[in-house]
Enzyme design. Structure first.
Site, PDB file in Angstrom:
ATOM      1  N   HIS A 102       3.559   8.089   1.453  1.00  0.00           N
ATOM      2  CA  HIS A 102       3.506   8.285  -0.005  1.00  0.00           C
ATOM      3  C   HIS A 102       2.455   7.379  -0.628  1.00  0.00           C
ATOM      4  O   HIS A 102       1.673   7.829  -1.489  1.00  0.00           O
ATOM      5  CB  HIS A 102       4.876   7.989  -0.607  1.00  0.00           C
ATOM      6  CG  HIS A 102       4.882   8.015  -2.107  1.00  0.00           C
ATOM      7  ND1 HIS A 102       5.074   9.178  -2.827  1.00  0.00           N
ATOM      8  CD2 HIS A 102       4.724   7.026  -3.027  1.00  0.00           C
ATOM      9  CE1 HIS A 102       5.030   8.907  -4.116  1.00  0.00           C
ATOM     10  NE2 HIS A 102       4.813   7.609  -4.267  1.00  0.00           N
ATOM     11  N   GLU A 103       2.420   6.122  -0.211  1.00  0.00           N
ATOM     12  CA  GLU A 103       1.417   5.201  -0.743  1.00  0.00           C
ATOM     13  C   GLU A 103       0.013   5.630  -0.326  1.00  0.00           C
ATOM     14  O   GLU A 103      -0.943   5.477  -1.092  1.00  0.00           O
ATOM     15  CB  GLU A 103       1.701   3.766  -0.291  1.00  0.00           C
ATOM     16  CG  GLU A 103       3.043   3.220  -0.764  1.00  0.00           C
ATOM     17  CD  GLU A 103       3.259   3.356  -2.262  1.00  0.00           C
ATOM     18  OE1 GLU A 103       2.269   3.274  -3.018  1.00  0.00           O
ATOM     19  OE2 GLU A 103       4.415   3.549  -2.685  1.00  0.00           O
TER      20      GLU A 103
ATOM     21  N   HIS B  34      -1.352   8.049  -2.745  1.00  0.00           N
ATOM     22  CA  HIS B  34      -2.019   7.453  -3.907  1.00  0.00           C
ATOM     23  C   HIS B  34      -3.454   7.061  -3.565  1.00  0.00           C
ATOM     24  O   HIS B  34      -4.364   7.220  -4.394  1.00  0.00           O
ATOM     25  CB  HIS B  34      -1.250   6.220  -4.378  1.00  0.00           C
ATOM     26  CG  HIS B  34       0.049   6.541  -5.057  1.00  0.00           C
ATOM     27  ND1 HIS B  34       0.146   7.455  -6.088  1.00  0.00           N
ATOM     28  CD2 HIS B  34       1.302   6.068  -4.859  1.00  0.00           C
ATOM     29  CE1 HIS B  34       1.402   7.525  -6.501  1.00  0.00           C
ATOM     30  NE2 HIS B  34       2.125   6.708  -5.762  1.00  0.00           N
TER      31      HIS B  34
ATOM     32  N   HIS C 142      -6.835   8.470  -5.350  1.00  0.00           N
ATOM     33  CA  HIS C 142      -7.914   7.617  -5.855  1.00  0.00           C
ATOM     34  C   HIS C 142      -9.259   8.028  -5.260  1.00  0.00           C
ATOM     35  O   HIS C 142     -10.275   8.070  -5.961  1.00  0.00           O
ATOM     36  CB  HIS C 142      -7.602   6.159  -5.511  1.00  0.00           C
ATOM     37  CG  HIS C 142      -8.573   5.181  -6.085  1.00  0.00           C
ATOM     38  ND1 HIS C 142      -8.913   3.999  -5.462  1.00  0.00           N
ATOM     39  CD2 HIS C 142      -9.303   5.210  -7.228  1.00  0.00           C
ATOM     40  CE1 HIS C 142      -9.783   3.342  -6.188  1.00  0.00           C
ATOM     41  NE2 HIS C 142     -10.047   4.051  -7.265  1.00  0.00           N
TER      42      HIS C 142
END
Length: 239
Positions: free
Chosen positions: A107-108, A111, A115
Site C-alpha cells: 500500500h505504501e 503512494h 508520486h
C-alpha cells in the site's frame, strides 16, 4: 427556548452527540483494523518475503529506484514521504513475512507509484496540506475571539469555520488517494507474484479495513464541522 451563555448555550448541548458519534465511528474502524491486521499477521505468505523485500521488488518492478525503504518504530506507523522519497515501514511490517505486513508495505508502495506518475489527487492533497495545517491551528483561536468580540455569526466566526473546513477538505481528498493506493498495491502484488490466490483475498481484507479508518476520520471531521456551523454559524438566538 435558548438561554445564551456564549459557546456554552444550553440550546446547543445536544451537539455533543455529534462528537460522540464521530468518536465511536473512529473507535470502531480502528478496532476493526487492528483486529484484521492481527488476524492476518499470523498468516505467513507462501513467498516468505518480508514487508521490506516485497516493497523493494514492487518499487523495482515499477521502475522506481530513488525511493529509500527505512525501518521506523511503532505499530502501523508506516508511511511514504514524497518530500524525502522515503518509504518507512513499522516494526510489525518491515521484517514480517505475513500477508498483512506485505499488504501494508505494498500500500505504501502504491503512494510512491502515485508520486512517480503524478497522480492528481495526491498532488492536490500535498499542495493543500500546509494550508490545512495552518487553518486547523488557527480555527479555534479565531472562533473564540470572534465569539467574545462579535458573538456567534460574526465575521471572525465565519472565518474560523472556513479555516476548519480546510482540514475537512484534506480528509475528503485523502479518500481517493488511499483507495487508489490500495488498488495499485493489490495489482502489483498479483502481477509480481509476491502473493497469489487466497493471499490476495486476505490482503484485500486488511487494506479494506485500513481504508475504513480514513472514511471514519473523514466522517468524524464532517460531524465536527457541522457542529461548528450549528454553534458559530448563525447569530445568537435568544428567547
Amino acid at each position: 427556548m435558548y438561554y445564551n451563555y456564549g459557546y456554552y448555550s444550553y440550546g446547543y448541548y445536544w451537539t455533543y452527540l455529534l462528537l460522540i458519534i464521530g468518536a465511536v465511528i473512529c473507535l470502531i474502524a480502528s478496532a476493526r483494523m487492528n483486529r484484521t491486521f492481527r488476524k492476518f499477521s499470523r498468516v505467513r505468505s507462501f513467498s516468505g518475503m518480508t514487508g521490506a523485500q516485497a516493497a523493494q521488488r514492487i518499487l523495482n518492478n515499477a521502475g522506481i529506484y530513488d525511493v529509500q525503504i527505512t525501518h521506523i518504530r511503532g505499530n502501523l506507523t508506516d508511511h511514504y514521504d514524497p518530500r524525502k522519497k522515503t518509504l518507512a515501514l513499522s516494526d510489525s511490517v518491515y521484517n514480517s513475512t505475513s500477508v498483512a505486513a506485505i499488504g501494508v508495505a505494498a500500500h505504501e508502495c502504491g503512494h510512491a507509484i502515485q508520486h512517480d506518475v503524478g497522480y492528481a489527487p495526491l498532488r492536490i492533497r500535498s499542495a493543500f496540506v500546509p494550508a490545512a495545517n495552518f487553518g486547523s491551528r488557527l480555527a479555534w483561536p479565531v472562533l473564540i475571539i470572534g465569539l467574545i468580540f462579535g458573538g456567534a455569526g460574526s465575521v471572525l466566526c465565519q472565518i474560523g469555520i472556513l479555516l476548519f473546513s480546510l482540514e475537512v477538505l484534506i480528509q475528503l481528498v485523502t479518500l481517493p488517494v488511499e483507495f487508489n493506493a490500495s488498488h495499485r498495491a493489490l495489482g502489483e502484488l498479483e502481477k509480481s507474484g509476491i502473493l497469489g490466490g487466497r493471499e490476495i483475498h486476505d490482503t484485500q481484507k486488511v487494506l479494506r479495513a485500513a481504508a475504513m479508518t480514513y472514511v471514519a476520520s473523514a466522517a468524524s471531521m464532517i460531524l465536527q464541522l457541522l457542529r461548528l456551523i450549528l454553534i458559530f454559524g448563525g447569530g445568537n438566538r435568544r428567547n
